[in-house]
Structures are given as structure tokens and as C-alpha cells.
Design an enzyme around this catalytic site. Structure first.
Site, PDB file in Angstrom:
ATOM      1  N   LYS A 187       4.756   6.457  -2.474  1.00 62.72           N
ATOM      2  CA  LYS A 187       5.056   6.791  -1.082  1.00 62.72           C
ATOM      3  C   LYS A 187       6.360   7.579  -1.051  1.00 62.72           C
ATOM      4  CE  LYS A 187       5.929   4.537   3.395  1.00 62.72           C
ATOM      5  NZ  LYS A 187       6.011   3.226   4.095  1.00 62.72           N
TER       6      LYS A 187
ATOM      7  N   SER B 194       2.823   3.240   7.820  1.00 65.19           N
ATOM      8  CA  SER B 194       3.396   4.520   7.425  1.00 65.19           C
ATOM      9  C   SER B 194       3.018   4.965   6.016  1.00 65.19           C
ATOM     10  CB  SER B 194       4.923   4.468   7.539  1.00 65.19           C
ATOM     11  OG  SER B 194       5.475   3.500   6.671  1.00 65.19           O
TER      12      SER B 194
ATOM     13  N   SER C 258       3.465  -1.312   7.157  1.00 62.87           N
ATOM     14  CA  SER C 258       3.245   0.013   6.569  1.00 62.87           C
ATOM     15  C   SER C 258       2.335   0.013   5.356  1.00 62.87           C
ATOM     16  CB  SER C 258       4.582   0.653   6.201  1.00 62.87           C
ATOM     17  OG  SER C 258       5.301   0.988   7.360  1.00 62.87           O
TER      18      SER C 258
END
Length: 491
Positions: free
Chosen positions: A79, A155, A179
Site C-alpha cells: 500500500k 483505503s 482500511s
């Protein structure tokens, strides 16, 4: 072997035996990324040269009989906003950071590579991770592999979409409000948020950043529970530079996969007593819970009293996030000559600007008041665990939404006629970031149009292995692997 959808353990075992070349594995994944990422927008940077070099090093190690680790040759995505890998961009989906490059490696990245993993790139996120959808002004939205007109969730949306579409075997995410679990639910994959402190995170200049108001933690996104357990065994473990890091005092997560769940008592809440839930999604999760009964566990409906409405709880989470963002902005303005509000306001999405401004205006006493709300939530959830071993719920309250453009994609602003905050008010996942409890999201089924639905499994603090055991039992009763059909089976 179709590398795109092969399991982590299968790839690693074949690489260690010399049955498959790690360079061939990496080339297959890079080729698939090249074919599919333009429409999916999961990756923001593909580290093809680095990945090829790593794979070649692992291949030489195998040929020379040297140990190569439990993740030998396995492709991994990071990420972008939450992982540092030296030499790779870390733009966080934000125009003011478009030229930012990592100078070091995150602790968990070092551990993944020591176990033989091959980093193939970084994945898309919302701007500074401030909402539950993945879209930003710099890169645009990440599209859902099950319906490209819809969002993958956030996210860690790029990570979840990449795993679901076979663009990587493992993807990393970081979870401060859901997330990991939100995009897993919307993208039809498995994600695990460990107990806070289980996976160390050495943050500087503020070593306590991950526990200020909301407890954030790193974790894996995979296509199976077994793969997640293998990755967690690599990522977790005490680190003296992380003041929140937990001791190494538990068994292997892989051993927990086979634990029976017949003696478990499972509490089920569809809404935590306050969150509106879309009707078809609620019905799907209501049905999925029955899998635990088929596996031998006891399941009972519970009414949870959190002491606050979902709007008050969401406001508290947003205010705490805003305070952390404001502190970050002040530090950047003082030490890096980068004032987001003063010089870059027009380059950021309105929702992010609002959060930073709210944190700038907040007093210390207002900030601490939100810890009272956190405490009430903590006590309510702990009350459940006095009688029950696990707490199960829908992961989120609404199916995937349509994509917008230029960073403006948000979640629903209304569910079943009741207003919700479109940034994260439809995601009760953040409750467990108030508290630090471990939680997973398992694929629970689909709603109209074949859109995925997730079910959250939460456990007492430090009972990560119980969450893994229940996840594996659910997967045995209701396997989800057959849902990964993107129309491109070439590897």
C-alpha cells in the site's frame, strides 16, 4: 500452475523445490499487471526491474542450496501510502507529495523480503487515507474487479483489487478505520487486522503516532485464510523500536487454521444497535452467519449498546483523524516547508481539507473528550466478550458505489432513508480501531449485480488465533475461491 490465482504456499513450495522459477513467477505477474492494470488502476508504481532482480537472486539461492524462506518467490504489493520501500514513490495519492520517494524500508517490508517475498509494486489509496473509498486527485479511482464502474473500497483499495484480480498473491494494507477490511468486503477477498501492536510499526519522528486516538495496524489481504496466516507469521513479532509492539507469546497462525470451533459461542449483531444497513446486504450477512452453526459453533443475536448514535461515533473518528492530520501538517510546515493548508489547499480534495481544518481548530480538551467515547465503545465490546468468544457483523453497511472522478468518489450519504457521513459513516469497522481488537473480513456472498459482501469476525484483544480459526472454518463451509472470474485466465 496459473500463477495469477495460485496460493502463496503453493508458489513458495514449488520455488523452494526448484519446480518453478521465481523469475517465471514474477514475469507472469508483471505481464498480467501490464494487461489489466490500465482498466483496474490498482497499482500506482510497478517495480519491474527491482522485482526481476530480486527473483533472480532467489533463483540463484535455490540453485546453490541456500534457504530462501516461507515466502520464496511470492509476489507482494505494498500500500503506497503506508509502506516505505527504498527508492519507490510514496505520494499518498496527494498532489503536494507527488515527488516524494521513500528513503528506507518499513520494518514489515524487511521481514517480508527476509522471508523470500518479491515486492512488485505499490497500490492506490485515497488521498492521505482519509476515507473509505479509493480515489484521489493524483491517480484517480481504483475500479472494482467485479464491476469496473464501481469502487474497490478503501483505503487499501488498490491492494484489495490487485489480489482479487490476480495481479499479486499478497497485498499489504494498513487499517486505521477499516482500511484493510472495507476494500476486502467490496472486492471479495480476505483481510486480517491484527490486535494493535501485533505487527510492529517503527514510525518516526513520532514513535507513538499509531496509538493517538485511533489504533492503526498493518496486515495482509489475500485470497484465502491460509495465505493470510502464513503472511502474518512473517509480519508479526516484537520490535524494540515500536513502543506499542507486543511480545512474541502465541503459537503460529498456521496452526490455528485447524482448530475446531465447536466450543465457540459467537455473538451476532447486524448493526451495532445504531448503524443503518442496506436491506439486501443485511439479508446476505444474516444468511452467511449460519455457516458457523454448520461448523458446530453456537450463534446468538446480541443487542449492543454503544452509548452514542452512529453519527456521534463517526464524528468522533473523523475529529481524531483530523487532529492527527493537523499535527502532521504543522510538523511538515515547520520542518519541511510544506504547509498543506497554506500553500496547497486547492490541490487537495474538499473532504481532506475539512478534516485538517477541524484538527487545527480542535482544543486539547476536545481531543481528550473523544477518548471518553472510545472508552464507552471499548467497554460495550468487552461486555460482549464476557459471554462470547467472537463478535460477528456486516463489515460495511452498503454495497460498492459508483466511481466518480478526480478524487471525488465517496461512499453513500444515505442508507435505508437515514443520512450517513459519506467518508466513513457506513463503516462500523472503525469501532475496532477505537479499541484495538483483532478483526477479519471474510467474503460472505453477493448482492444484486454480483457485487461482493463482507462479514466481519472480531475477537478479544490478543485472540488473533481464534479469529483465524473461525475464518478458516467459515471458508471450509462456504468457500469463496470460485468467485474470482475476471474473464482473463491467462497467466
Amino acid at each position: 500452475m496459473n500463477v495469477a490465482y495460485a496460493s502463496v504456499s503453493e508458489i513458495a513450495a514449488k520455488v523452494r523445490r526448484g519446480d518453478i522459477s521465481p523469475t517465471a513467477v514474477v514475469e507472469d505477474i508483471l505481464n498480467r499487471i501490464g494487461r489489466r492494470n490500465d482498466e483496474l488502476n490498482a497499482y500506482v508504481e510497478v517495480a519491474d526491474e527491482y522485482a526481476r532482480k530480486r527473483a533472480a537472486d532467489i533463483e540463484r539461492a535455490v540453485e546453490n542450496g541456500r534457504p530462501v524462506g516461507p515466502l520464496a518467490g511470492v509476489p507482494v504489493a505494498l500500500k503506497e501510502s503506508a509502506a516505505s520501500k527504498e527508492g519507490l514513490f510514496r505520494t499518498m495519492g496527494s498532489v503536494p507529495f507527488r515527488d516524494s520517494v521513500s528513503q528506507t524500508d518499513s520494518t514489515f517490508v524487511t521481514r517480508l523480503e527476509a522471508a523470500g517475498a518479491v515486492i512488485v509494486g505499490t497500490t492506490n489509496t485515497p488521498e492521505l487515507d482519509h476515507k473509505g473509498t479509493t480515489d484521489n486527485p493524483l491517480r484517480g479511482p481504483t475500479r472494482n474487479p467485479f464491476d469496473l464502474s464501481r469502487n474497490a473500497g478503501g483505503s487499501s483499495g488498490g491492494s484489495a483489487a490487485a489480489v482479487a484480480d490476480g495481479l499479486v498473491s499478497i497485498a499489504h494494507g494498513k487499517d486505521a478505520g477499516g482500511s484493510l477490511r472495507i476494500p476486502a468486503a467490496w472486492s471479495g477477498v480476505y483481510a486480517f487486522k491484527p490486535t494493535f501492536g501485533r505487527v510492529p510499526d517503527v514510525t518516526r519522528p513520532d514513535g507513538f503516532a499509531n496509538e493517538l486516538g485511533i489504533q492503526s495496524t498493518h496486515g495482509p489481504i489475500t485470497r484465502s485464510v491460509r495465505d493470510a496466516a502464513l503472511v502474518l507469521d512473517v509480519m508479526e513479532g516484537h520490535h524494540p523500536r515500536d513502543p506499542s509492539s507486543l511480545p512474541d507469546d502465541h503459537e503460529s497462525y498456521r496452526e490455528a487454521l485447524e482448530h475446531p470451533i465447536e466450543d465457540l459461542k459467537i455473538a451476532y449483531t447486524p448493526d451495532y444497535g445504531t448503524f443503518p444497513v442496506e436491506a439486501e446486504l443485511r439479508e446476505t450477512v444474516n444468511d452467511a452467519v449460519e455457516a458457523f452453526r454448520h461448523a458446530g459453533a453456537t450463534v446468538e443475536f446480541v443487542e449492543i449498546q454503544l452509548g452514542y448514535s452512529h453519527t456521534e461515533l463517526t464524528d468522533a473518528w473523523l475529529k481524531l483523524v483530523g487532529a492527527n492530520l493537523a499535527a502532521m501538517n504543522e510538523w511538515l510546515a515547520r520542518h519541511e516547508n510544506l504547509d498543506l493548508l497554506g500553500n496547497h489547499r486547492d490541490e487537495m480534495t474538499d473532504g481532506l481539507v475539512d478534516l485538517i481544518e477541524s484538527g487545527t481548530e480542535m482544543t486539547a480538551t476536545e481531543y481528550l473528550h473523544h477518548h471518553v467515547i472510545r472508552t464507552t465503545v471499548h467497554d460495550a465490546i468487552e461486555d460482549v466478550f464476557v459471554e462470547y468468544d467472537l463478535l460477528v457483523s456486516p463489515t460495511v453497511c452498503h454495497p460498492p458505489v459508483a466511481n466518480a472522478t478526480e478524487g471525488s468518489t465517496l461512499g453513500p450519504d444515505e442508507i435505508e432513508g437515514e443520512p450517513v457521513d459519506p467518508r466513513i459513516g457506513w463503516c462500523p469497522t472503525y469501532l475496532l480501531n477505537f479499541t484495538g481488537h483483532p478483526a477479519a473480513s471474510v467474503p460472505a456472498g453477493t448482492v444484486s449485480g454480483g457485487l461482493p459482501v463482507g462479514m466481519q469476525i472480531a475477537g478479544p484483544r490478543f485472540a488473533d488465533d481464534t479469529v483465524i480459526s473461525a475464518s478458516a472454518a467459515f471458508e471450509r463451509v462456504r468457500p469463496w475461491f470460485g468467485r474470482y472470474d475476471t474473464g482473463d485466465d491467462s497467466s
